[in-house]
Structure formats: structure tokens, C-alpha cells
Design a protein around this motif. Sequence first.
Motif, PDB file in Angstrom:
ATOM      1  N   THR A 161    -115.759  66.159 108.754  1.00 61.59           N
ATOM      2  CA  THR A 161    -116.504  67.154 107.963  1.00 61.59           C
ATOM      3  C   THR A 161    -115.668  68.409 107.751  1.00 61.59           C
ATOM      4  OG1 THR A 161    -118.614  66.365 108.829  1.00 61.59           O
ATOM      5  CG2 THR A 161    -118.598  68.562 107.866  1.00 61.59           C
ATOM      6  N   LEU A 162    -115.068  68.916 108.824  1.00 61.32           N
ATOM      7  CA  LEU A 162    -114.316  70.171 108.710  1.00 61.32           C
ATOM      8  C   LEU A 162    -112.991  69.988 107.970  1.00 61.32           C
ATOM      9  CD1 LEU A 162    -114.964  71.897 112.162  1.00 61.32           C
ATOM     10  CD2 LEU A 162    -116.241  72.121 110.022  1.00 61.32           C
ATOM     11  N   VAL A 163    -112.393  68.786 108.069  1.00 61.45           N
ATOM     12  CA  VAL A 163    -111.166  68.515 107.312  1.00 61.45           C
ATOM     13  C   VAL A 163    -111.491  68.499 105.822  1.00 61.45           C
ATOM     14  CG1 VAL A 163    -109.450  66.728 106.750  1.00 61.45           C
ATOM     15  CG2 VAL A 163    -109.979  67.239 109.145  1.00 61.45           C
ATOM     16  N   ARG A 164    -112.608  67.882 105.493  1.00 59.50           N
ATOM     17  CA  ARG A 164    -113.015  67.732 104.097  1.00 59.50           C
ATOM     18  C   ARG A 164    -113.536  69.051 103.520  1.00 59.50           C
ATOM     19  NH1 ARG A 164    -116.340  63.592 105.133  1.00 59.50           N
ATOM     20  NH2 ARG A 164    -118.080  65.034 105.071  1.00 59.50           N
ATOM     21  N   GLU A 165    -114.262  69.785 104.358  1.00 58.40           N
ATOM     22  CA  GLU A 165    -114.891  71.025 103.878  1.00 58.40           C
ATOM     23  C   GLU A 165    -114.557  72.207 104.791  1.00 58.40           C
ATOM     24  OE1 GLU A 165    -119.124  70.647 102.568  1.00 58.40           O
ATOM     25  OE2 GLU A 165    -118.888  68.658 103.475  1.00 58.40           O
ATOM     26  N   PRO A 166    -113.344  72.740 104.642  1.00 58.46           N
ATOM     27  CA  PRO A 166    -112.933  73.860 105.510  1.00 58.46           C
ATOM     28  C   PRO A 166    -113.872  75.073 105.400  1.00 58.46           C
ATOM     29  CG  PRO A 166    -111.069  73.004 104.257  1.00 58.46           C
ATOM     30  CD  PRO A 166    -112.293  72.342 103.698  1.00 58.46           C
ATOM     31  N   SER A 167    -114.641  75.155 104.310  1.00 60.11           N
ATOM     32  CA  SER A 167    -115.546  76.300 104.173  1.00 60.11           C
ATOM     33  C   SER A 167    -116.644  76.283 105.242  1.00 60.11           C
ATOM     34  CB  SER A 167    -116.180  76.303 102.781  1.00 60.11           C
ATOM     35  OG  SER A 167    -116.979  75.144 102.624  1.00 60.11           O
ATOM     36  N   ARG A 168    -116.789  75.144 105.937  1.00 65.13           N
ATOM     37  CA  ARG A 168    -117.788  75.083 107.007  1.00 65.13           C
ATOM     38  C   ARG A 168    -117.220  75.569 108.347  1.00 65.13           C
ATOM     39  NH1 ARG A 168    -122.272  71.569 106.591  1.00 65.13           N
ATOM     40  NH2 ARG A 168    -122.449  70.611 104.551  1.00 65.13           N
ATOM     41  N   ILE A 169    -115.943  75.883 108.376  1.00 64.07           N
ATOM     42  CA  ILE A 169    -115.319  76.261 109.654  1.00 64.07           C
ATOM     43  C   ILE A 169    -115.931  77.530 110.269  1.00 64.07           C
ATOM     44  CG2 ILE A 169    -113.147  77.051 110.705  1.00 64.07           C
ATOM     45  CD1 ILE A 169    -111.711  74.860 109.097  1.00 64.07           C
ATOM     46  N   PRO A 170    -116.168  78.600 109.503  1.00 55.19           N
ATOM     47  CA  PRO A 170    -116.716  79.809 110.141  1.00 55.19           C
ATOM     48  C   PRO A 170    -118.035  79.565 110.889  1.00 55.19           C
ATOM     49  CG  PRO A 170    -115.906  80.347 107.954  1.00 55.19           C
ATOM     50  CD  PRO A 170    -115.818  78.850 108.084  1.00 55.19           C
ATOM     51  N   ASN A 171    -118.905  78.758 110.315  1.00 52.79           N
ATOM     52  CA  ASN A 171    -120.158  78.455 111.009  1.00 52.79           C
ATOM     53  C   ASN A 171    -119.890  77.649 112.282  1.00 52.79           C
ATOM     54  OD1 ASN A 171    -123.163  78.756 110.619  1.00 52.79           O
ATOM     55  ND2 ASN A 171    -123.050  76.551 111.003  1.00 52.79           N
ATOM     56  N   ALA A 172    -118.961  76.690 112.165  1.00 53.18           N
ATOM     57  CA  ALA A 172    -118.605  75.889 113.337  1.00 53.18           C
ATOM     58  C   ALA A 172    -118.018  76.789 114.430  1.00 53.18           C
ATOM     59  CB  ALA A 172    -117.602  74.800 112.946  1.00 53.18           C
ATOM     60  N   VAL A 173    -117.217  77.778 114.028  1.00 51.50           N
ATOM     61  CA  VAL A 173    -116.619  78.701 114.999  1.00 51.50           C
ATOM     62  C   VAL A 173    -117.712  79.397 115.807  1.00 51.50           C
ATOM     63  CG1 VAL A 173    -115.463  80.952 115.176  1.00 51.50           C
ATOM     64  CG2 VAL A 173    -114.407  79.112 113.852  1.00 51.50           C
ATOM     65  N   GLU A 174    -118.742  79.871 115.126  1.00 60.89           N
ATOM     66  CA  GLU A 174    -119.821  80.576 115.831  1.00 60.89           C
ATOM     67  C   GLU A 174    -120.494  79.644 116.840  1.00 60.89           C
ATOM     68  OE1 GLU A 174    -119.726  83.751 114.718  1.00 60.89           O
ATOM     69  OE2 GLU A 174    -121.005  84.317 116.384  1.00 60.89           O
ATOM     70  N   GLU A 175    -120.670  78.392 116.454  1.00 56.60           N
ATOM     71  CA  GLU A 175    -121.287  77.422 117.367  1.00 56.60           C
ATOM     72  C   GLU A 175    -120.355  77.094 118.540  1.00 56.60           C
ATOM     73  OE1 GLU A 175    -124.167  76.463 117.830  1.00 56.60           O
ATOM     74  OE2 GLU A 175    -124.386  74.353 118.361  1.00 56.60           O
ATOM     75  N   PHE A 176    -119.048  77.021 118.285  1.00 56.94           N
ATOM     76  CA  PHE A 176    -118.100  76.787 119.379  1.00 56.94           C
ATOM     77  C   PHE A 176    -118.109  77.965 120.361  1.00 56.94           C
ATOM     78  CE2 PHE A 176    -115.617  73.989 116.227  1.00 56.94           C
ATOM     79  CZ  PHE A 176    -116.129  72.816 116.758  1.00 56.94           C
ATOM     80  N   VAL A 177    -118.189  79.179 119.836  1.00 58.71           N
ATOM     81  CA  VAL A 177    -118.241  80.353 120.715  1.00 58.71           C
ATOM     82  C   VAL A 177    -119.491  80.297 121.591  1.00 58.71           C
ATOM     83  CG1 VAL A 177    -118.455  82.870 120.804  1.00 58.71           C
ATOM     84  CG2 VAL A 177    -116.921  81.833 119.131  1.00 58.71           C
ATOM     85  N   ARG A 178    -120.602  79.898 120.993  1.00 59.32           N
ATOM     86  CA  ARG A 178    -121.851  79.792 121.753  1.00 59.32           C
ATOM     87  C   ARG A 178    -121.730  78.720 122.836  1.00 59.32           C
ATOM     88  NH1 ARG A 178    -126.475  76.738 122.338  1.00 59.32           N
ATOM     89  NH2 ARG A 178    -125.733  75.092 120.964  1.00 59.32           N
ATOM     90  N   TYR A 179    -121.174  77.582 122.476  1.00 53.07           N
ATOM     91  CA  TYR A 179    -121.198  76.417 123.360  1.00 53.07           C
ATOM     92  C   TYR A 179    -120.110  76.461 124.431  1.00 53.07           C
ATOM     93  CZ  TYR A 179    -122.387  71.621 124.522  1.00 53.07           C
ATOM     94  OH  TYR A 179    -122.822  70.488 125.176  1.00 53.07           O
ATOM     95  N   TYR A 180    -118.991  77.095 124.136  1.00 50.90           N
ATOM     96  CA  TYR A 180    -117.886  77.213 125.113  1.00 50.90           C
ATOM     97  C   TYR A 180    -117.679  78.683 125.449  1.00 50.90           C
ATOM     98  CZ  TYR A 180    -116.937  72.340 123.943  1.00 50.90           C
ATOM     99  OH  TYR A 180    -117.048  70.988 123.751  1.00 50.90           O
TER     100      TYR A 180
END
Lengths: 404, 65
Positions: free
Chosen positions: A260-279
Motif C-alpha cells: 500500500t505504501l509503495v503504491r501510494e506514498p501519500s499515505r505515509i504521513p498517516n502511517a507515520v502517526e500510527e507508527f509513533v503511537r504503536y512504537y
Amino acid sequence: METDRFGRDIETDFDIDDPAFNEHFYDVLDTMVARCPVAHSKVGKGYSLLNRYEDVRRAGQDWRTFSSAKGFQPNRPEGMPYLYPEESDPPRHTDWRRALNPFFAPNAVKEFEGQIRADANDLIDAFADRGTCEFIHDFAAQLPGRAFFKNLIGVPVDDLAMLVEAMDAGTYGPVEERAASFGRAIDYLGDFLARRRDEPPRGDLVDLIAGGVEHDGEPCSWEERVSVITDLTFGGIATTTFVMAGALLHLATHPKDRETLVREPSRIPNAVEEFVRYYPPVVALGRTVTKDVEIAGHRFEEGDFVLLNYAAASRDPDALDRPAELDINRESILHTAFGVGPHRCIGSNLARLELRVVLEEFLRRIPDFALKEDTTPEYETGVLRTMTSLHLVFPGGRTEGDAR
Amino acid sequence: MKYTVDGSLCTGHGRCYTVAPTVYAPDDEGYNLRRGDSVEVSPGQDGDARRGARVCPERAIELAE
Ligand code: HEM
Ligand code: SF4
């Protein structure tokens, strides 16, 4: 009992440095959120933890009752100098934050994007053809330090390893050696700041720190200035590494999210926020109670030491749906990984930028990667949490031995 | 709908204007631009206003019909 299957009763006898906490991290946090709004420790002078989002928020915002001026570590090592702005309250805290904030604003850190991207690629170059890397050593322990040193304070990158080592030992090392380990970093940064003070000014962050701020019209002490550059460096190099590592671990083991993130890099910022929350690299930081107060159904007394369990509060079902799930497409990500109240992480915009750029570049260069067979990531946990090894394999120079 | 940003609570997490840039904006230091103000939400943007308020870790944004 539900709270004592971790080798000790985590409600009445918790120890944040217990290896069992490191091992059963999420299980302990989720049990705390569900069963104990307040947990207690008997270690040393004893301390308590607030585990739910609303309570953590209330205490974090109420700095008059929950003071940072006596430090963020429980059973603070003797002889450890205070780190400002972290270990201070308004107005001293406000004097510094007002002066420092502009250097860390979203628009200010945007300037560093090109340099961070170049550094990410430099580090990837060193292992891209090898088909394998130990992501912590080869990348995640280095990138945040480079980003901070090159763009903000100009300390030679060659001295990064020594500083990371000293600060790690000051955080996770044997308690009785922590003050001395941290002292090595403070001495180095003090010398650096003194050299810069004697050079012509450049109008940068280091000049500002060397010049100091005023409290009530009086210039602050030199020690206070050294403490500020140390606190910034500590925050700048000891935290983002873990989120980077967590993100790569997740993407190595969840191919669909990676695609998903390789195909749609525009989703990375949202994923970053979730990674910060989870780790969460900052698990829990402390406050000293300044007057008797009731919170989460518990009466605290003046002088009590309370940890704001940011990591647990980011997994509170009252604040967020399905908190135990890492969902990169999550719509409403509410978390306390960057703290809450006046001590809100000053580096949060820089950290988000680093994480976005790193994911963009890593996924562009190495879109297909996996966890190396027969390896498991290793962690270290206290008031902070980090990953100490993460072995990845990917196509390229992959050899027979690196089969997936 | 109206939103009000409590100036004593906003610490510049930047979640509101990241999630709902059509409604919220940052000032130079990354705080919510309208700290301390009560602002009318443009028609059709109630959903965004709510989403931005929901992710503020400080609960600094209050909404009113
Ligand atoms: C993902 C990465 C990061 C996380 C999760 C994180 C987390 C936090 C948290 C939870 C606090 C609150 C402390 C408290 O409540 O007492 C904090 C404060 C702080 N952080 Fe970060 N941090 C990160 C990255 C950074 C970076 C890159 C820097 C520096 C450039 C930095 C510098 C600081 C400083 C100086 C403070 C103290 C602020 C104050 O007391 O006013 N952090 N951080
Ligand atoms: S999310 Fe909340 S604290 Fe952050 S800028 Fe917006 S209003 Fe302020």
C-alpha cells in the motif's frame, strides 16, 4: 490474578526496569489500561503510574500540581544534573520554549528535508547491494543523529557514536553508572557549546543556546545552557530510532501494508502517526506531586512521584477504537506519544519529517523486504524503549544463505 | 457550527491542521492559528472540523452548533 501473571503484581509492585516488562510490553500496558487506572511500584522510594488517557492528559496539563522540576526519572540517580527545558516548570520552562520553539516549527524543519533525504540515501547505499542489513546499526541509530547534528547544532557526525553510546548507557545501563555515563555526554556538549560561544555568531540555534535566556530579567547560568543543548541532543537521538525500527519491522512482516505504501506514498504521513503511537520510544515520564490531589480515584500526597504512562494512554479504548491493532489507514489517530501539556515534544515536527522521508526513500529503493529467517528483533525498555537489533533481507545481492 | 481553540491548552501538536487542513491552520510556530478565538466553520466542513478536534491530544478544540 490478572495483574500478577508477569512474575510480579503489576498493580501494586511494578518495576519499569523489569525485563518482564520489556518482554511482555503490550500485554502489560493493555492490562494496566484495563485493570489499573493507577499502578504502584515499591522500587527504591516508590512511584505510581497513571495509565489512562484522560488522567494522563489532566496531570500533564496541570503542571502546577504535577511538577517536572524534580526530574522525569523515578529514583533519579544522585548527582545527575537537571535537563532543561524537560525538568523545569513555567516560568523557567516558558522562557526556554518561547526562545527554542521557532527553530522546531513545522515550517522551520521543512528546510532540512533535502539534507535528510540525502543522508537516508547515503546510509541505504552502504547496504542496498548486500541484500541484507541490520537496520538499527546500519540505519536507524544513525539517521536521527545526523539529522539533528547536521541541520540543527553542527556537531561533527563522527562524534555521534560516542554520544549515542553515552546516552544509551545513561538511560538503560546499570542504575549506579547512569549519572557518570550521561556526564560524558554533558562534558562533550559543554565543551562544544563553549567553543561556539567564543566564535563569531551565526544566528543559529547554538548561538541562541550559548547566549541563554533571561529569567525575571537575570541571565540564566552557563550550566543551564549546557543542560538545554544536552536535553535537545538526548531527545534528538534517543527516540526516533525506535519508531523507524518499529515501522520497518511492521512493514517487513505485513506485506499488504508495505505494498500500500509503495503504491501510494501519500499515505505515509498517516502511517507515520500510527507508527509513533504503536512504537512509543518514550514509555512514561515522571512528575512530582506538589500538593495533595485526587486523580483516577487515588489520593496522591505532596512529594509523591507519578509516571505519566504515555505508552499505555495511547492504547486506551476510551480514546481510540481497536487500540491494540496497528492500522496504517486509521482515520482518527489520537495518542500521547509526544506527551501532553506544556512539555509537548519540541522535536515532534522534526521526528515526523524524518520518519516520512525515511519511509519514502526506503520503500522507493527497497520496496520488497522481510525479516531475516531465524532472527527476532531485540528490545530494551525502561522509561524509554528501543530496539537493539532488526535483521532484514531483500532482493538485490541476496545470497543463498539469506533465503526468506 | 463553531469551533473554539483554548489558547491555554493548545501546545502545537499540529494534529488538527494536519488531519483537517481545510478547517484549521498553523501559525508560524505550529500552534493553531486561531488560538483563543471562536470561529465559524464553513458550510459542508463540519465533518472535518470534528475530525480535527477529535485527534487533538490536548482536547483544546471545542465545537458548538
Ligand atoms: C518519535 C520521536 C519522538 C518522540 C516519541 C518523543 C517524545 C517526547 C515526549 C513524550 C516528550 C514529553 C516529555 C515530558 O512529558 O516530560 C518529549 C519532550 C521533548 N522532546 Fe521529544 N520525542 C521524539 C523526538 C524528539 C526529537 C527529534 C527531539 C529533538 C530534536 C526531541 C526533543 C525533546 C525535548 C527537548 C523535549 C522536552 C520538551 C519540554 O520539556 O518542553 N524529541 N518528547
Ligand atoms: S491539535 Fe490541538 S494542540 Fe495541536 S495545534 Fe491543534 S489545537 Fe493545538
